[in-house]
Design an enzyme around this catalytic site. Sequence first.
Site, mmCIF file in Angstrom:
data_model
loop_
_atom_site.group_PDB
_atom_site.id
_atom_site.type_symbol
_atom_site.label_atom_id
_atom_site.label_comp_id
_atom_site.label_asym_id
_atom_site.label_seq_id
_atom_site.Cartn_x
_atom_site.Cartn_y
_atom_site.Cartn_z
ATOM 1 N N PHE A 169 58.743 33.691 47.121
ATOM 2 C CA PHE A 169 58.237 34.760 46.339
ATOM 3 C C PHE A 169 58.938 34.617 45.078
ATOM 4 O O PHE A 169 58.206 34.139 44.120
ATOM 5 C CB PHE A 169 57.967 35.852 47.018
ATOM 6 C CG PHE A 169 57.674 36.876 45.887
ATOM 7 C CD1 PHE A 169 56.353 36.855 45.059
ATOM 8 C CD2 PHE A 169 58.137 38.046 45.860
ATOM 9 C CE1 PHE A 169 56.046 37.759 44.525
ATOM 10 C CE2 PHE A 169 57.877 39.124 44.877
ATOM 11 C CZ PHE A 169 56.711 38.847 44.244
ATOM 12 N N ASP B 265 66.962 22.876 56.017
ATOM 13 C CA ASP B 265 67.158 24.069 56.358
ATOM 14 C C ASP B 265 68.768 24.423 55.960
ATOM 15 O O ASP B 265 69.682 23.672 56.305
ATOM 16 C CB ASP B 265 67.032 24.221 57.831
ATOM 17 C CG ASP B 265 66.826 25.627 58.287
ATOM 18 O OD1 ASP B 265 67.732 26.358 58.097
ATOM 19 O OD2 ASP B 265 66.124 25.895 59.145
ATOM 20 N N VAL B 266 69.056 25.574 55.573
ATOM 21 C CA VAL B 266 70.357 25.985 55.201
ATOM 22 C C VAL B 266 71.245 25.917 56.502
ATOM 23 O O VAL B 266 72.398 25.918 56.428
ATOM 24 C CB VAL B 266 70.572 27.403 54.676
ATOM 25 C CG1 VAL B 266 69.947 27.160 53.032
ATOM 26 C CG2 VAL B 266 69.956 28.326 55.567
ATOM 27 N N SER C 148 71.482 41.507 48.117
ATOM 28 C CA SER C 148 70.735 42.637 48.209
ATOM 29 C C SER C 148 71.526 43.985 47.944
ATOM 30 O O SER C 148 72.542 44.107 48.461
ATOM 31 C CB SER C 148 70.087 42.899 49.528
ATOM 32 O OG SER C 148 69.149 43.752 49.618
ATOM 33 N N TYR D 208 70.426 42.777 58.249
ATOM 34 C CA TYR D 208 70.373 42.165 56.952
ATOM 35 C C TYR D 208 71.514 42.595 55.992
ATOM 36 O O TYR D 208 72.036 41.469 55.331
ATOM 37 C CB TYR D 208 68.827 42.658 56.432
ATOM 38 C CG TYR D 208 68.524 42.110 54.927
ATOM 39 C CD1 TYR D 208 68.618 40.871 54.714
ATOM 40 C CD2 TYR D 208 68.087 42.854 53.977
ATOM 41 C CE1 TYR D 208 68.468 40.067 53.264
ATOM 42 C CE2 TYR D 208 67.847 42.460 52.723
ATOM 43 C CZ TYR D 208 68.027 41.158 52.238
ATOM 44 O OH TYR D 208 67.842 40.518 51.086
ATOM 45 N N VAL E 70 59.111 41.040 39.884
ATOM 46 C CA VAL E 70 59.475 39.600 40.227
ATOM 47 C C VAL E 70 59.887 38.585 39.160
ATOM 48 O O VAL E 70 60.699 37.853 38.961
ATOM 49 C CB VAL E 70 58.590 38.932 41.261
ATOM 50 C CG1 VAL E 70 57.318 38.931 40.321
ATOM 51 C CG2 VAL E 70 59.012 37.596 41.689
#
Length: 331
Positions: free
Chosen positions: A10, A45-46, A107, A130, A198
């Site tokens: 996103f 992929d990380v 975050s 998270y 965003v």
Amino acid sequence: MIKVIGGSGFIGTRLCKRLQEAEKEFAIVDKAVSKRFGDVCRVADVRDKKALEDVLENRDAIINLAAEHRDDVRPKSLYDEVNVDGAKNVCDVAEEKGINKIIFTSSVAIYGFAPPGTDESGEINYFNDYGRTKWAAEKIYKDWQAKDPEKRTLVIVRPTVVFGEQNRGNVYNLLKQIVSGKFVMIGNGKNLKSMAYVENVAAFLEYSIDAFRPGVHIFNYIDKPDFDMNTLVGTVNSKLGKSSGTKIRLPYVLGLAAGYGFDLIARITGKNFPVSSIRIKKFCATTQFDTSISKKTDFTPPIALHEGLERTIQYEFLEDNTSNDELFYTE
């Protein structure tokens, strides 16, 4: 070259659109191919260090947006594998390749249910995996920067909840409920919510590419002013030409009890439901943060928060955009 890890998502898609318009050279590194920028997307992929070695090059600037972030991630080990081990892989490859600039999106979840007005100096008090793994990742990036502090630039951006067109997360679900006329206000609606549009988050990430010298630079990302839930509902209804009030209200205790009931059903059936105790707690909590961006930088958000909300409502509920199948599912 700017490498946007997680650029198919996103925020990443908005960021890459801005980079394209600014004629900045970039490539996406993601486990999923970007629908909009597939021609500059490299699949990696990380969690796979070798794959990162193949797509990252000397003198790249890295923007890492890749994360496991939903409340319902299964197995839970994915939080550590992607957010923590992924950060270690990115830093190890950056060190091997001589990459000296990393912009990492963390975050405000690292602060947990924080006191109103919490800024970048706030106490770390995460309440979920998270937040825990984002904080662990931040420490990994700081260790990377500290190994060569005169050359390495680390920018850590901690956004609050991000919303916008084409997103299918908590804010969209809330707006959809309000638009449907079936919205139930839990609690008194006076709790404040910090939000971020965003386009503005993408603009600050773009700004960060060239704005900072070697060192560690940490910013919460918040668009001001903060809305309380009553104001948010009123704004949506006003845009729709409806009465600004909320028809149905439910005391917090009853709402939370319903959330625990859905938790129990979810454990028994193995199904996920849009209502849960953690989502009720999030909804009713005041999540109001502050940021030092305006004090320490000359960055100006391109879109006012109120306008970003109206743009989202217009796109999602007043226009027919069903032909656009590029949707992003987040929390």
